[in-house]
Motif scaffolding. Structure first.
Motif, PDB file in Angstrom:
ATOM      1  N   LEU A 269       0.818  -1.212   0.000  1.00  0.00           N
ATOM      2  CA  LEU A 269       0.000   0.000   0.000  1.00  0.00           C
ATOM      3  C   LEU A 269       0.857   1.270   0.000  1.00  0.00           C
ATOM      4  O   LEU A 269       0.538   2.245  -0.692  1.00  0.00           O
ATOM      5  N   GLU A 270       1.959   1.245   0.740  1.00  0.00           N
ATOM      6  CA  GLU A 270       2.851   2.407   0.780  1.00  0.00           C
ATOM      7  C   GLU A 270       3.396   2.724  -0.616  1.00  0.00           C
ATOM      8  O   GLU A 270       3.428   3.887  -1.035  1.00  0.00           O
ATOM      9  N   LYS A 271       3.806   1.679  -1.351  1.00  0.00           N
ATOM     10  CA  LYS A 271       4.338   1.882  -2.705  1.00  0.00           C
ATOM     11  C   LYS A 271       3.243   2.376  -3.650  1.00  0.00           C
ATOM     12  O   LYS A 271       3.493   3.205  -4.525  1.00  0.00           O
ATOM     13  N   CYS A 272       2.040   1.858  -3.470  1.00  0.00           N
ATOM     14  CA  CYS A 272       0.905   2.284  -4.290  1.00  0.00           C
ATOM     15  C   CYS A 272       0.654   3.784  -4.092  1.00  0.00           C
ATOM     16  O   CYS A 272       0.508   4.537  -5.061  1.00  0.00           O
ATOM     17  N   LEU A 273       0.646   4.218  -2.840  1.00  0.00           N
ATOM     18  CA  LEU A 273       0.414   5.631  -2.534  1.00  0.00           C
ATOM     19  C   LEU A 273       1.541   6.507  -3.070  1.00  0.00           C
ATOM     20  O   LEU A 273       1.300   7.625  -3.537  1.00  0.00           O
ATOM     21  N   SER A 274       2.772   5.987  -3.030  1.00  0.00           N
ATOM     22  CA  SER A 274       3.904   6.768  -3.543  1.00  0.00           C
ATOM     23  C   SER A 274       3.800   6.930  -5.064  1.00  0.00           C
ATOM     24  O   SER A 274       4.178   7.969  -5.619  1.00  0.00           O
ATOM     25  N   LEU A 275       3.260   5.913  -5.770  1.00  0.00           N
ATOM     26  CA  LEU A 275       3.036   6.020  -7.218  1.00  0.00           C
ATOM     27  C   LEU A 275       2.001   7.098  -7.531  1.00  0.00           C
ATOM     28  O   LEU A 275       2.140   7.849  -8.498  1.00  0.00           O
ATOM     29  N   ILE A 276       0.969   7.166  -6.699  1.00  0.00           N
ATOM     30  CA  ILE A 276      -0.060   8.192  -6.891  1.00  0.00           C
ATOM     31  C   ILE A 276       0.547   9.577  -6.707  1.00  0.00           C
ATOM     32  O   ILE A 276       0.274  10.504  -7.478  1.00  0.00           O
ATOM     33  N   LYS A 277       1.402   9.714  -5.709  1.00  0.00           N
ATOM     34  CA  LYS A 277       2.061  11.003  -5.450  1.00  0.00           C
ATOM     35  C   LYS A 277       2.872  11.443  -6.665  1.00  0.00           C
ATOM     36  O   LYS A 277       2.791  12.599  -7.106  1.00  0.00           O
ATOM     37  N   ILE A 278       3.653  10.521  -7.231  1.00  0.00           N
ATOM     38  CA  ILE A 278       4.466  10.823  -8.415  1.00  0.00           C
ATOM     39  C   ILE A 278       3.568  11.205  -9.594  1.00  0.00           C
ATOM     40  O   ILE A 278       3.824  12.177 -10.307  1.00  0.00           O
ATOM     41  N   PHE A 279       2.489  10.440  -9.784  1.00  0.00           N
ATOM     42  CA  PHE A 279       1.557  10.708 -10.883  1.00  0.00           C
ATOM     43  C   PHE A 279       0.904  12.083 -10.733  1.00  0.00           C
ATOM     44  O   PHE A 279       0.794  12.845 -11.698  1.00  0.00           O
ATOM     45  N   ARG A 280       0.470  12.403  -9.519  1.00  0.00           N
ATOM     46  CA  ARG A 280      -0.216  13.667  -9.263  1.00  0.00           C
ATOM     47  C   ARG A 280       0.695  14.892  -9.427  1.00  0.00           C
ATOM     48  O   ARG A 280       0.222  15.999  -9.634  1.00  0.00           O
ATOM     49  N   GLU A 281       1.997  14.698  -9.345  1.00  0.00           N
ATOM     50  CA  GLU A 281       2.917  15.815  -9.554  1.00  0.00           C
ATOM     51  C   GLU A 281       2.850  16.327 -10.992  1.00  0.00           C
ATOM     52  O   GLU A 281       3.132  17.497 -11.255  1.00  0.00           O
TER      53      GLU A 281
END
Length: 198
Positions: free
Chosen positions: A4-16
């Motif tokens: 889940l942590e990695k999933c959320l970090s991918l969202i953060k990168i995408f949202r940038e």
């Protein structure tokens, strides 16, 4: 090694780079429970997640998670299957928001093709109970199927077919991200073409 942590970090990168494409997270409740539901909801809101599909949380457990998510403007999308009867359907859709995810087959996703007549009949029944859009998923693997299903509902979901394309290159020892990407883009272009010319 995904979590889940990695999933959320991918969202953060995408949202940038992209803050307008809707993001829906789909999964099971156990990782969320382990992560901490308040912490998870907080992260989703901060990262700009739009909706959640938690496949193993029935409406009887709404107080466990759904109410809190709704209070934080996270749409809670419900799954309806071909075996859902009218009484159960009303309960499932009581707190549903966003859209209804109609599972077009009984079985594991990506293993069989949906029957268009059954899908059309069930979509009609669901539309009698809700004004939410009905999006059809599970078992849609070809442009022809995509075109057919798009006529029955308000949208379609394609997942396993794309995952299988990625797996194909990995299984062949292909580490080429460009081949993988080209293969997925070609597939989605074929789907788009079929939908536009349907």
């Amino acid at each position: 090694g995904m979590n889940l942590e990695k999933c959320l970090s991918l969202i953060k990168i995408f949202r940038e780079k992209n803050n307008y494409t809707p993001i829906i997270l789909m999964g099971y409740y156990n990782p969320i429970y382990k992560f901490g539901k308040e912490n998870f909801i907080k992260n989703c809101v901060e990262l700009g997640v739009d909706a959640l599909i938690i496949v193993d949380l029935p409406p009887e457990e709404d107080n466990e998670f759904y109410v809190e998510a709704e209070n934080n403007n996270l749409s809670m999308i419900r799954l309806v299957t071909p075996t859902t009867d009218k009484r159960r359907l009303q309960k499932i859709l009581l707190n549903a928001t966003g859209f209804v995810y109609y599972v077009s087959i009984t079985g594991i996703t990506g293993t069989q093709a949906p029957d268009i007549k059954n899908v059309e009949d069930n979509i009609k029944k669901i539309k009698q109970v809700t004004k939410l859009p009905i999006i059809i998923g599970f078992g849609i693997r070809t442009p022809a199927q995509a075109a057919l299903m798009s006529k029955a509902g308000d949208g379609i979901v394609i997942g396993s077919a794309i995952v299988d394309l990625i797996k194909k290159y990995l299984d062949n020892g292909g580490s080429s991200r460009s081949k993988n990407l080209i293969s997925c883009l070609e597939f989605t272009k074929k789907i788009s073409f079929a939908l536009k010319h349907n």
